[in-house]
Design a protein around this motif. Structure first.
Motif, PDB file in Angstrom:
ATOM      1  N   ALA A  87       0.718  -1.314  -0.018  1.00 58.42           N
ATOM      2  CA  ALA A  87      -0.026  -0.009   0.187  1.00 58.42           C
ATOM      3  C   ALA A  87       0.664   1.230   0.011  1.00 58.42           C
ATOM      4  O   ALA A  87       0.432   2.226  -0.432  1.00 58.42           O
ATOM      5  N   TYR A  88       2.148   1.241   0.504  1.00 58.52           N
ATOM      6  CA  TYR A  88       3.063   2.348   0.515  1.00 58.52           C
ATOM      7  C   TYR A  88       3.199   2.772  -1.036  1.00 58.52           C
ATOM      8  O   TYR A  88       3.005   3.970  -1.034  1.00 58.52           O
ATOM      9  N   TYR A  89       3.515   1.832  -1.750  1.00 60.96           N
ATOM     10  CA  TYR A  89       3.922   2.536  -3.074  1.00 60.96           C
ATOM     11  C   TYR A  89       2.681   3.173  -3.751  1.00 60.96           C
ATOM     12  O   TYR A  89       2.821   3.847  -4.455  1.00 60.96           O
ATOM     13  N   PHE A  90       1.502   2.644  -3.442  1.00 58.05           N
ATOM     14  CA  PHE A  90       0.312   3.392  -3.886  1.00 58.05           C
ATOM     15  C   PHE A  90       0.053   4.781  -3.471  1.00 58.05           C
ATOM     16  O   PHE A  90      -0.116   5.741  -4.117  1.00 58.05           O
ATOM     17  N   ALA A  91       0.333   4.749  -2.009  1.00 58.43           N
ATOM     18  CA  ALA A  91       0.245   6.126  -1.403  1.00 58.43           C
ATOM     19  C   ALA A  91       1.483   6.966  -1.936  1.00 58.43           C
ATOM     20  O   ALA A  91       1.206   8.319  -2.174  1.00 58.43           O
ATOM     21  N   ASP A  92       2.608   6.380  -2.352  1.00 54.85           N
ATOM     22  CA  ASP A  92       3.574   7.194  -2.507  1.00 54.85           C
ATOM     23  C   ASP A  92       3.523   7.745  -4.156  1.00 54.85           C
ATOM     24  O   ASP A  92       3.864   9.047  -4.359  1.00 54.85           O
ATOM     25  N   GLU A  93       2.936   6.896  -4.864  1.00 57.79           N
ATOM     26  CA  GLU A  93       2.420   7.465  -6.304  1.00 57.79           C
ATOM     27  C   GLU A  93       1.468   8.425  -6.204  1.00 57.79           C
ATOM     28  O   GLU A  93       1.322   9.436  -6.936  1.00 57.79           O
ATOM     29  N   ASN A  94       0.867   8.685  -5.238  1.00 58.74           N
ATOM     30  CA  ASN A  94      -0.345   9.680  -4.782  1.00 58.74           C
ATOM     31  C   ASN A  94       0.457  10.899  -3.890  1.00 58.74           C
ATOM     32  O   ASN A  94      -0.390  11.690  -3.610  1.00 58.74           O
ATOM     33  N   GLY A  95       1.700  10.964  -3.885  1.00 58.38           N
ATOM     34  CA  GLY A  95       2.382  11.977  -3.205  1.00 58.38           C
ATOM     35  C   GLY A  95       2.052  12.090  -1.757  1.00 58.38           C
ATOM     36  O   GLY A  95       2.241  13.106  -1.023  1.00 58.38           O
ATOM     37  N   LYS A  96       1.690  10.583  -1.116  1.00 54.01           N
ATOM     38  CA  LYS A  96       1.356  10.545   0.225  1.00 54.01           C
ATOM     39  C   LYS A  96       2.226   9.772   0.977  1.00 54.01           C
ATOM     40  O   LYS A  96       1.897   9.090   2.005  1.00 54.01           O
ATOM     41  N   GLY A  97       3.344   9.112   0.404  1.00 57.16           N
ATOM     42  CA  GLY A  97       4.131   8.099   1.166  1.00 57.16           C
ATOM     43  C   GLY A  97       4.551   8.530   2.463  1.00 57.16           C
ATOM     44  O   GLY A  97       4.535   7.789   3.272  1.00 57.16           O
ATOM     45  N   LYS A  98       5.276   9.451   2.757  1.00 58.80           N
ATOM     46  CA  LYS A  98       5.689   9.904   4.020  1.00 58.80           C
ATOM     47  C   LYS A  98       4.711   9.874   5.050  1.00 58.80           C
ATOM     48  O   LYS A  98       4.748   9.630   6.220  1.00 58.80           O
ATOM     49  N   GLU A  99       3.395  10.624   4.894  1.00 52.20           N
ATOM     50  CA  GLU A  99       2.160  10.629   5.436  1.00 52.20           C
ATOM     51  C   GLU A  99       1.800   9.339   5.619  1.00 52.20           C
ATOM     52  O   GLU A  99       1.239   9.049   6.876  1.00 52.20           O
ATOM     53  N   PHE A 100       1.686   8.628   4.757  1.00 59.90           N
ATOM     54  CA  PHE A 100       1.082   7.169   4.959  1.00 59.90           C
ATOM     55  C   PHE A 100       2.093   6.303   6.043  1.00 59.90           C
ATOM     56  O   PHE A 100       1.607   5.841   6.782  1.00 59.90           O
ATOM     57  N   ASN A 101       3.563   6.512   5.786  1.00 64.98           N
ATOM     58  CA  ASN A 101       4.429   6.020   6.733  1.00 64.98           C
ATOM     59  C   ASN A 101       3.886   6.068   8.163  1.00 64.98           C
ATOM     60  O   ASN A 101       3.847   5.517   8.998  1.00 64.98           O
ATOM     61  N   SER A 102       3.917   7.564   8.540  1.00 66.92           N
ATOM     62  CA  SER A 102       3.349   7.960   9.781  1.00 66.92           C
ATOM     63  C   SER A 102       2.037   7.316  10.312  1.00 66.92           C
ATOM     64  O   SER A 102       2.028   6.921  11.498  1.00 66.92           O
ATOM     65  N   LYS A 103       0.928   7.246   9.496  1.00 65.39           N
ATOM     66  CA  LYS A 103      -0.261   6.873   9.912  1.00 65.39           C
ATOM     67  C   LYS A 103      -0.359   5.437  10.089  1.00 65.39           C
ATOM     68  O   LYS A 103      -0.941   4.827  10.859  1.00 65.39           O
ATOM     69  N   GLU A 127      -7.541   8.475   5.944  1.00 61.29           N
ATOM     70  CA  GLU A 127      -7.046   9.774   6.941  1.00 61.29           C
ATOM     71  C   GLU A 127      -6.043  10.428   6.334  1.00 61.29           C
ATOM     72  O   GLU A 127      -5.950  11.817   6.816  1.00 61.29           O
ATOM     73  N   ILE A 128      -5.245  10.051   5.317  1.00 59.83           N
ATOM     74  CA  ILE A 128      -4.481  11.100   4.597  1.00 59.83           C
ATOM     75  C   ILE A 128      -5.151  11.749   3.177  1.00 59.83           C
ATOM     76  O   ILE A 128      -4.230  12.021   2.521  1.00 59.83           O
ATOM     77  N   GLY A 129      -6.296  11.234   2.959  1.00 62.05           N
ATOM     78  CA  GLY A 129      -6.958  11.662   1.668  1.00 62.05           C
ATOM     79  C   GLY A 129      -6.868  10.952   0.515  1.00 62.05           C
ATOM     80  O   GLY A 129      -7.076  11.527  -0.645  1.00 62.05           O
ATOM     81  N   ILE A 130      -6.474   9.846   0.759  1.00 62.51           N
ATOM     82  CA  ILE A 130      -6.500   8.775  -0.275  1.00 62.51           C
ATOM     83  C   ILE A 130      -7.779   7.769  -0.305  1.00 62.51           C
ATOM     84  O   ILE A 130      -8.426   7.457   0.884  1.00 62.51           O
ATOM     85  N   ASP A 131      -8.567   7.696  -1.565  1.00 65.18           N
ATOM     86  CA  ASP A 131      -9.957   6.997  -1.273  1.00 65.18           C
ATOM     87  C   ASP A 131      -9.758   5.765  -0.716  1.00 65.18           C
ATOM     88  O   ASP A 131      -8.845   4.909  -1.429  1.00 65.18           O
ATOM     89  N   SER A 132     -10.539   5.438   0.143  1.00 67.58           N
ATOM     90  CA  SER A 132     -10.240   3.819   0.788  1.00 67.58           C
ATOM     91  C   SER A 132     -10.692   2.745  -0.305  1.00 67.58           C
ATOM     92  O   SER A 132     -10.108   1.563  -0.404  1.00 67.58           O
ATOM     93  N   ASP A 133     -11.685   3.056  -1.117  1.00 70.03           N
ATOM     94  CA  ASP A 133     -11.903   2.047  -2.020  1.00 70.03           C
ATOM     95  C   ASP A 133     -10.747   1.703  -3.194  1.00 70.03           C
ATOM     96  O   ASP A 133     -10.527   0.581  -3.727  1.00 70.03           O
ATOM     97  N   ASP A 134      -9.883   2.859  -3.499  1.00 66.14           N
ATOM     98  CA  ASP A 134      -8.777   2.713  -4.500  1.00 66.14           C
ATOM     99  C   ASP A 134      -7.901   1.800  -3.697  1.00 66.14           C
ATOM    100  O   ASP A 134      -7.217   1.046  -4.383  1.00 66.14           O
ATOM    101  N   ILE A 135      -7.520   2.178  -2.446  1.00 72.86           N
ATOM    102  CA  ILE A 135      -6.608   1.280  -1.641  1.00 72.86           C
ATOM    103  C   ILE A 135      -7.214  -0.204  -1.682  1.00 72.86           C
ATOM    104  O   ILE A 135      -5.943  -1.138  -1.830  1.00 72.86           O
ATOM    105  N   LYS A 136      -8.200  -0.373  -1.168  1.00 74.22           N
ATOM    106  CA  LYS A 136      -8.727  -1.847  -1.234  1.00 74.22           C
ATOM    107  C   LYS A 136      -8.701  -2.382  -2.614  1.00 74.22           C
ATOM    108  O   LYS A 136      -8.088  -3.695  -2.614  1.00 74.22           O
ATOM    109  N   SER A 137      -8.954  -1.862  -3.752  1.00 80.19           N
ATOM    110  CA  SER A 137      -8.864  -2.620  -4.971  1.00 80.19           C
ATOM    111  C   SER A 137      -7.382  -2.716  -5.450  1.00 80.19           C
ATOM    112  O   SER A 137      -7.199  -3.621  -5.788  1.00 80.19           O
ATOM    113  N   VAL A 138      -6.548  -1.798  -5.138  1.00 84.71           N
ATOM    114  CA  VAL A 138      -5.162  -2.000  -5.606  1.00 84.71           C
ATOM    115  C   VAL A 138      -4.349  -3.230  -4.712  1.00 84.71           C
ATOM    116  O   VAL A 138      -3.711  -3.933  -5.470  1.00 84.71           O
TER     117      VAL A 138
END
Length: 194
Positions: A87-103, A127-138
């Motif tokens: 999931a980190y790689y998906f968050a990072d692609e969306n510009g939220k990698g560092k925030e994802f790590n913290s959360k 919590e960091i502004g990424i659609d939860s359904d998108d994370i679920k599907s990837v």
């Protein structure tokens, strides 16, 4: 030209969690480029190793308290971080990698949640502004499985065998260190670039 830093981490590693506080403080307002690389450690069965569990708990609780956080070793039987790593790689692609790590660290060490569950990671994402359904599907499609496996392979080829391992320019740092230590290494490596 900025300093390149690689951070090998595992989301279930208490020393990686603690390192985020000192490392993030050290890189603040510095001309550095940071690449985070989730790197799963071998499975640790803390339920069979009470000495290690108690030792880790004491260090984690006391050090986290110094940073203003309440943390503990979660009561999760055989925790894993494979899905969190992907999931980190998906968050990072969306510009939220560092925030994802913290959360993710917060979910695991402060809230005691199982970060290898897709529903928990979907919640972290929202919590960091990424659609939860998108994370679920990837995650269900295992879209980032190969990317994660390649990163682990690359880490092993670079001699990574413990986390956290932070490669700051030409210097490899293994284990938890205080901010002052990181400040010193970063300054040395920035000077080397001049």
């Amino acid at each position: 030209m900025g300093l390149n830093i690689k951070v090998y981490l595992d989301y279930i590693c208490p020393f990686c969690f603690l390192t985020t506080f000192s490392f993030n403080a050290a890189i603040k307002n510095k001309d550095v480029s940071v690449e985070y690389i989730p790197f799963e450690i071998p499975e640790v069965k803390l339920e069979n190793d009470l000495f290690r569990k108690n030792f880790w708990s004491n260090i984690l609780e006391n050090t986290a308290k110094n940073f203003g956080h309440k943390a503990k070793i979660p009561d999760i039987h055989r925790p894993k971080s494979k899905f969190a790593s992907e999931a980190y790689y998906f968050a990072d692609e969306n510009g939220k990698g560092k925030e994802f790590n913290s959360k993710v660290y917060e979910a695991f060490f402060e809230k005691g949640k199982d970060i290898n569950r897709i529903d928990v990671l979907s919640e972290v994402g929202s919590e960091i502004g990424i659609d939860s359904d998108d994370i679920k599907s990837v995650l269900e499609a295992r879209k980032y499985k190969e990317q994660h496996e390649k990163a682990i392979k690359r880490g092993k080829e670079e001699g990574i065998n413990a986390v956290p391992t932070i490669i700051i320019g030409h210097t490899k740092v293994v284990g938890y260190k205080r901010r002052e230590f990181f400040d010193s290494i970063i300054e040395e490596e920035i000077e080397r670039l001049k």
